[in-house]
Design an enzyme around this catalytic site. Structure first.
Site, PDB file in Angstrom:
ATOM      1  N   LYS A  18       0.830  -1.214   0.000  1.00 10.71           N
ATOM      2  CA  LYS A  18       0.000   0.000   0.000  1.00 10.71           C
ATOM      3  C   LYS A  18       0.859   1.255   0.000  1.00 10.71           C
ATOM      4  CE  LYS A  18      -2.491  -0.470   3.736  1.00 10.71           C
ATOM      5  NZ  LYS A  18      -1.931  -1.700   4.286  1.00 10.71           N
ATOM      6  N   GLY A  19       1.912   1.239   0.822  1.00 11.35           N
ATOM      7  CA  GLY A  19       2.756   2.419   0.938  1.00 11.35           C
ATOM      8  C   GLY A  19       3.438   2.771  -0.368  1.00 11.35           C
ATOM      9  N   LYS A 189     -12.367 -13.661  -6.759  1.00 13.85           N
ATOM     10  CA  LYS A 189     -13.233 -13.781  -5.587  1.00 13.85           C
ATOM     11  C   LYS A 189     -12.647 -13.106  -4.337  1.00 13.85           C
ATOM     12  CE  LYS A 189     -17.270 -15.902  -5.975  1.00 13.85           C
ATOM     13  NZ  LYS A 189     -17.506 -15.567  -7.395  1.00 13.85           N
ATOM     14  N   PRO A 190     -11.332 -13.257  -4.043  1.00 12.27           N
ATOM     15  CA  PRO A 190     -10.805 -12.560  -2.865  1.00 12.27           C
ATOM     16  C   PRO A 190     -11.035 -11.047  -2.927  1.00 12.27           C
ATOM     17  CG  PRO A 190      -9.223 -14.194  -3.634  1.00 12.27           C
ATOM     18  CD  PRO A 190     -10.296 -14.118  -4.670  1.00 12.27           C
ATOM     19  N   THR A 191     -10.893 -10.469  -4.115  1.00 12.29           N
ATOM     20  CA  THR A 191     -11.137  -9.034  -4.274  1.00 12.29           C
ATOM     21  C   THR A 191     -12.604  -8.704  -4.036  1.00 12.29           C
ATOM     22  OG1 THR A 191      -9.300  -8.712  -5.808  1.00 12.29           O
ATOM     23  CG2 THR A 191     -11.116  -7.134  -5.942  1.00 12.29           C
ATOM     24  N   CYS A 379      25.897   5.782  13.191  1.00 13.26           N
ATOM     25  CA  CYS A 379      25.442   5.786  14.579  1.00 13.26           C
ATOM     26  C   CYS A 379      26.300   4.841  15.420  1.00 13.26           C
ATOM     27  CB  CYS A 379      23.950   5.440  14.643  1.00 13.26           C
ATOM     28  SG  CYS A 379      23.172   5.863  16.217  1.00 13.26           S
ATOM     29  N   HIS A 515      22.141   9.545  11.045  1.00 12.77           N
ATOM     30  CA  HIS A 515      21.610   8.540  10.113  1.00 12.77           C
ATOM     31  C   HIS A 515      21.400   9.169   8.738  1.00 12.77           C
ATOM     32  CE1 HIS A 515      20.654   5.164  12.897  1.00 12.77           C
ATOM     33  NE2 HIS A 515      20.625   6.142  13.788  1.00 12.77           N
ATOM     34  N   GLU A 517      21.078   7.845   5.950  1.00 13.88           N
ATOM     35  CA  GLU A 517      20.206   7.075   5.063  1.00 13.88           C
ATOM     36  C   GLU A 517      18.812   7.689   4.956  1.00 13.88           C
ATOM     37  OE1 GLU A 517      19.925   4.812   9.098  1.00 13.88           O
ATOM     38  OE2 GLU A 517      21.333   6.086   7.991  1.00 13.88           O
TER      39      GLU A 517
END
Length: 545
Positions: A18-19, A189-191, A379, A515, A517
């Site tokens: 989703k992200g 069907k799952p959808t 770090c 950090h 990154e």
């Protein structure tokens, strides 16, 4: 400014992406000239992910303003230019904490506190506040439709859609359309059942994004459209790809962005995806490959180092090489020694907490120093490099961090005794302080030494990077370590804290207390990662030569 809201939900199974899908849509809308922001609503009871195990939840992404957030916010920042902050991620735990605090203060005037309206109102207020000042806000709801934990969030966005109206709200639902080998066809069907579950709580999706290992055939799209009551053009097929950075182009090719802007009545130019096309081209056409050994303690779940993984890949794009990451458990280094570090073009030691595996990280730093192998410490990676140097070069036998050995004769790394809380107040930290929210967090200015590898990488004398740590270099040992040859190439804004170290006569031995990154993107890279991968490439060529 009138903000439009796109609510993104997921069904059938978790980990559908989703992200990534939401961030890819955001990237296309941004490429059309719109000001886009994103939010992640997490249904777990933790106040934030700051104290959650990296091997269960993945990395904690730190925003510029010091919020400890879900790793999806890292995806958001890598896909769009908008910087996230603490308004872009909140949890059930955060909502309950704030509502209960108001109840204790008497803000509700003796009312009985309930999920509806008090919890849902608090959620709606945060969603609306997070979207202020933007053309479009994309709101991702964590979890899977049907989970008990997600219900307050789903009810809140249902109410919001009514209050905002169709011109300002849209529901996008991700589902799985699996292929059954025995039947030789995809199954819808799952959808259908997932949409039925969503509609049962009052939400009718406007767009369906169908995930699978292959494109959804046109006849199956028509079937999904018919049974799920969604326009056929709004049934989007999103197959697995070898690079997540191809997804914006895939969604644009199916007209998702055009559907969104027409629904919202927004007039804007066509999306210009040339930057993403360049990323895809560079990714597909490397001129070589380097192998980086990542010596960590959470390697059983690569998502624990998600931003580091991505930053290395981004650095590869800028050096025209593909980066092969070899994950090495630091405890394995302790058990087997240097043999597990053979055949690498560079060593990266990322952040971490706790004593487990620390000696393996120290050994990795020693191996890189003695063999002129490019080393990049992040770090804890800085702290173990400093400890190793103190022990074996500066002659400080038994040197350690008080995090791991409170009785060490040479505490070259110690606890930061003061910290600033979310309200900006200075508080005292001690060994028994709460773990949650009590670290040095967020973006901090760093002064760089002229002529250092750090200054050359950043092409300037300052940088701003994000922090997440409780321990720092003990300034009482600076003089002795400097005399032994260690360079403190980065200092805090008040020049009181060590932010970076490096070895001047080493091809690349650089470490930062921050950090970096978290600021790397595929379009812009990150200076230290780009420099590290360049050094690894040069080491490989020298080694092969």
């Amino acid at each position: 400014m009138t903000t439009r809201y796109i609510f993104v939900t997921g069904g059938v199974v978790s980990s559908l992406g989703k992200g990534i899908a939401a961030a890819s849509l955001a990237a296309i809308l941004e490429a059309r000239g719109l000001n886009v922001t994103m939010m992640k609503l997490d249904p777990y009871i933790n106040v934030d992910p700051g104290t959650m195990s990296p091997t269960q939840h993945g990395e904690v992404f730190v925003t510029e303003d010091g919020a400890e957030t879900d790793l999806d916010l890292g995806h958001y920042e890598r896909f769009i230019r908008t910087k996230m902050n603490r308004r872009n991620n909140f949890t059930t735990g955060r909502i309950y904490e704030e509502v209960l605090r108001k109840e204790r203060r008497g803000d509700y005037l003796g009312a009985t506190i309930q999920i509806i309206p008090h919890i849902t109102n608090a959620i709606k207020e945060k969603v609306l506040a997070g979207g202020e000042g933007h053309d479009v806000a994309i709101v991702e709801i964590g979890g899977t439709v049907g989970d008990i934990e997600s219900l307050p969030f789903l009810e809140s966005i249902r109410q919001l859609s009514v209050e905002l109206g169709r011109e300002r709200s849209l529901f996008m639902h991700l589902t799985l359309v699996p292929f059954l080998g025995a039947a030789g066809e995809v199954k819808t069907k799952p959808t259908q059942h997932s949409v039925k579950e969503l509609r049962s709580i009052g939400i009718a999706p406007d767009v369906l994004v169908c995930r699978g290992d292959r494109p959804v055939p046109a006849n199956e799209k028509a079937k999904i459209s018919l049974f799920c009551n969604v326009e056929e053009r709004a049934v989007i097929s999103l197959k697995d790809v070898d690079s997540i950075y191809k997804i914006p182009a895939l969604l644009k090719a199916q007209g998702l962005d055009e559907l969104v802007v027409k629904r919202f009545g927004i007039t804007c130019p066509e999306a210009d995806l040339h930057e993403w096309e360049q990323v895809i081209y560079q990714e597909a056409n490397p001129t070589g490959e380097v192998t980086i050994g990542m010596v960590g303690k959470y390697i059983e779940l690569p998502d624990a180092y998600k931003s580091v993984n991505e930053a290395l890949k981004h650095a590869g794009l800028f050096n025209r090489v593909s980066v092969n990451i070899k994950y090495i458990d630091s405890q394995t280094v302790e058990a087997k020694g240097e043999e597990v570090l053979q055949g690498l073009d560079g060593i990266l030691v990322p952040g971490g907490f706790g004593e487990r595996g620390v000696e393996g990280k120290i050994l990795a730093a020693k191996y890189a120093r003695e063999n002129n192998l490019p080393y990049f410490g992040i770090c804890l990676g800085l702290q173990v490099a400093l400890i190793e140097f103190a022990r074996h070069v500066a002659g400080l036998e038994g040197a350690h961090s008080t995090e791991f050995n409170k009785e060490t004769p040479h505490p070259v790394v110690g606890l930061i005794t003061e910290w600033i809380n979310e309200e900006g107040n200075v508080e005292q930290r001690h060994e028994t302080s709460d773990l949650g929210g009590t670290m040095r967090l967020g973006a901090q200015l760093c002064h760089l030494s002229e002529g250092s590898k750090a200054a050359i990488s950043y092409d300037g004398n300052t940088c701003v990077e994000r922090h997440r740590h409780r321990y720092e270099v003990n300034n009482n040992y600076k003089d002795r370590l400097e005399k032994a040859g260690l360079v403190f190439s980065g200092l805090s804004s008040d020049r009181q804290l060590v932010e970076m170290i490096e070895l001047p006569n080493h091809p690349w031995f650089v470490a930062g207390q921050f950090h970096p990154e978290f600021t790397s993107t595929p379009r812009d890279g990150q200076p230290l990662f780009v420099g590290f991968v360049a050094a690894a490439t040069a080491y490989q060529k020298r080694d092969l030569g």
